[in-house]
Design an enzyme around this catalytic site. Sequence first.
Site, PDB file in Angstrom:
ATOM      1  N   ARG A 170      -0.058   7.849  -0.785  1.00 51.08           N
ATOM      2  CA  ARG A 170      -1.510   8.013  -0.645  1.00 51.08           C
ATOM      3  C   ARG A 170      -1.914   8.418   0.767  1.00 51.08           C
ATOM      4  NH1 ARG A 170      -3.874   2.730  -3.949  1.00 51.08           N
ATOM      5  NH2 ARG A 170      -3.314   3.429  -6.038  1.00 51.08           N
ATOM      6  N   SER A 206       1.792  -4.609  -2.161  1.00 48.69           N
ATOM      7  CA  SER A 206       1.201  -5.570  -3.085  1.00 48.69           C
ATOM      8  C   SER A 206       2.215  -6.645  -3.483  1.00 48.69           C
ATOM      9  CB  SER A 206       0.695  -4.857  -4.341  1.00 48.69           C
ATOM     10  OG  SER A 206       1.776  -4.342  -5.086  1.00 48.69           O
ATOM     11  N   SER A 208       3.537  -9.305   1.558  1.00 51.77           N
ATOM     12  CA  SER A 208       2.903  -9.235   0.248  1.00 51.77           C
ATOM     13  C   SER A 208       1.388  -9.381   0.345  1.00 51.77           C
ATOM     14  CB  SER A 208       3.533 -10.318  -0.627  1.00 51.77           C
ATOM     15  OG  SER A 208       2.958 -10.357  -1.897  1.00 51.77           O
ATOM     16  N   CYS A 225      -4.509  -6.979   4.651  1.00 48.75           N
ATOM     17  CA  CYS A 225      -3.976  -8.264   4.190  1.00 48.75           C
ATOM     18  C   CYS A 225      -4.433  -9.426   5.053  1.00 48.75           C
ATOM     19  CB  CYS A 225      -2.456  -8.218   4.103  1.00 48.75           C
ATOM     20  SG  CYS A 225      -1.654  -7.921   5.690  1.00 48.75           S
ATOM     21  N   PHE A 272      -0.532   2.100   2.175  1.00 52.54           N
ATOM     22  CA  PHE A 272      -1.555   3.090   2.527  1.00 52.54           C
ATOM     23  C   PHE A 272      -2.544   2.575   3.560  1.00 52.54           C
ATOM     24  CE2 PHE A 272      -3.821   0.701  -0.777  1.00 52.54           C
ATOM     25  CZ  PHE A 272      -5.083   0.586  -0.221  1.00 52.54           C
ATOM     26  N   LYS A 283       9.875   5.501   3.928  1.00 50.31           N
ATOM     27  CA  LYS A 283       9.060   6.014   2.825  1.00 50.31           C
ATOM     28  C   LYS A 283       7.607   5.618   3.082  1.00 50.31           C
ATOM     29  CE  LYS A 283       7.324   4.569  -0.929  1.00 50.31           C
ATOM     30  NZ  LYS A 283       6.088   5.406  -1.044  1.00 50.31           N
ATOM     31  N   GLU A 304      -5.954 -11.256  -5.252  1.00 55.06           N
ATOM     32  CA  GLU A 304      -6.239 -10.356  -4.133  1.00 55.06           C
ATOM     33  C   GLU A 304      -6.933  -9.121  -4.703  1.00 55.06           C
ATOM     34  OE1 GLU A 304      -3.954  -8.543  -0.308  1.00 55.06           O
ATOM     35  OE2 GLU A 304      -3.044  -8.131  -2.250  1.00 55.06           O
TER      36      GLU A 304
END
Length: 488
Positions: A184, A233, A255, A288, A156, A180, A387
């Site tokens: 959100r 995530s 990640s 990130c 998102f 995909k 995180e």
Amino acid sequence: MAAAQNGTVILKNFINGQWIEAGGKEALEVPNPATGKVLAKVVLSTKEDVQRAVRAAQLAFQKWKDVPVPKRARILYKYHHLLTEHHEELTRLIVQENGKAYKEAYGEVQRGIECVEFASGAPTLMMGETLSCIAEEIDSEMFRYPLGVVGGIAPFNFPMMVPLWMFPLAIACGNTFVLKPSERTPILANRLAELFAEAGAPAGVLNIVHGSRDVVNGLLEHEDVRAISFVGSQPVAKYVYERAAKEGKRVQALSGAKNHHIVMPDADIEKAVQHIITSAFGSAGQRCMACSAVVVVGDNDSFVRVLKEKADTLIIGDGMEDEVLLTPVIRQSHRERVMHYIEAGVKEGAVLVRDGRKDMTGMPEGTFIGPTIFDRVTPEMIIAKDEIFAPVLSLLHAADLDEALLYIRKSRYGNGATIYSKDAKAIRKFREEADAGMLGVNVGVPATMAFFPFSGWKDSFYGDLHVNGKDGVNFFTRKKMITSRFDF
């Protein structure tokens, strides 16, 4: 790209060049995080929807793989032009569905356009290699070929940049794609597909399937999906990597992160604070590469004071308003998660220098939380390890650079790290010993450009070949070696 139901926009999937209603029964609202106003609803697609999209992509691949590379590049050039032409519109869409500040969203659009610009160099990127006379009268050549159907699963927090990390380069290399987007932030993805079709992309080359777990698993399980590109995530990244690898697919799974910024005694405090504030609290800390932990080296109480003073001046609000830096987190559920982390930090004994929860009083509708700063954090505290993905900053203290580097080394994540210093010796030591894949020297967000790989380490990345740059080209292609004898 959408239908109306009782005045609410219902987003559709984009399959084989057509807008098709998803087969699922559950629909999620897509609110503006700053106002709570519902922008649209997205139906969660089924595995059958995924199969339909993959089938369309597989059929399209039979022709697309044979399209001359320069012709593919010309479509991407046209796409680059259209994205540039619609820069303002795309920026506003990001602000509305993601909530980030206008300036941040504008920059995201530019970064996405740069990815298309890089992919437009497909004729050069797809070049192989040759070597004559590897033995007497024998030559060797390497050619690149596409994989087939590729799946992309986007987050998102960068609804434009991350999809454009994925599908333009994959398609430039001759693959077809099923994307995909995050459920959100699904609106912008449909606009990207619309503009790609306008640029001349044949039906089935790019497909969009909205949804959640069923769509992810549908892509991971489908035998015709040859590779998966994922950003999200850490727990989900690990799941995607393990599941896709088990199915024999190539995987690049980006990640989580816990990025440390080291402030050396000789650093320019005012400039360092400005970079840290922007990095930690821009995009509400939901990126990130955000600074989430600062390691102050030596006795530097003035740094904490200046940092708090600057944080107190930040303007919090809707990203479309002038001068706003700190915008809402994506959903109320995420804000509640952040609250738990703040409470955990207090219980663990960290000093709450600035409590962003107090900024929520009197705020308008929306999922806001103010800049939150903890001091005297130790490496074993949960707020130092996890995180949080929010405007929450932890300050640790180290006696010297060696101890600061130890904190980075002990972190499970290795996306990025930055040092603020004028000392060449310290900077070189940091460059050589910091245990992270993207480093900054007096730079707040050391994210790489599209022609370099986004090279996270440790639990920040699962796979072998990163997104973007030459890594991206290698990920989306397979090599064929030809050895030829000429004295036969």
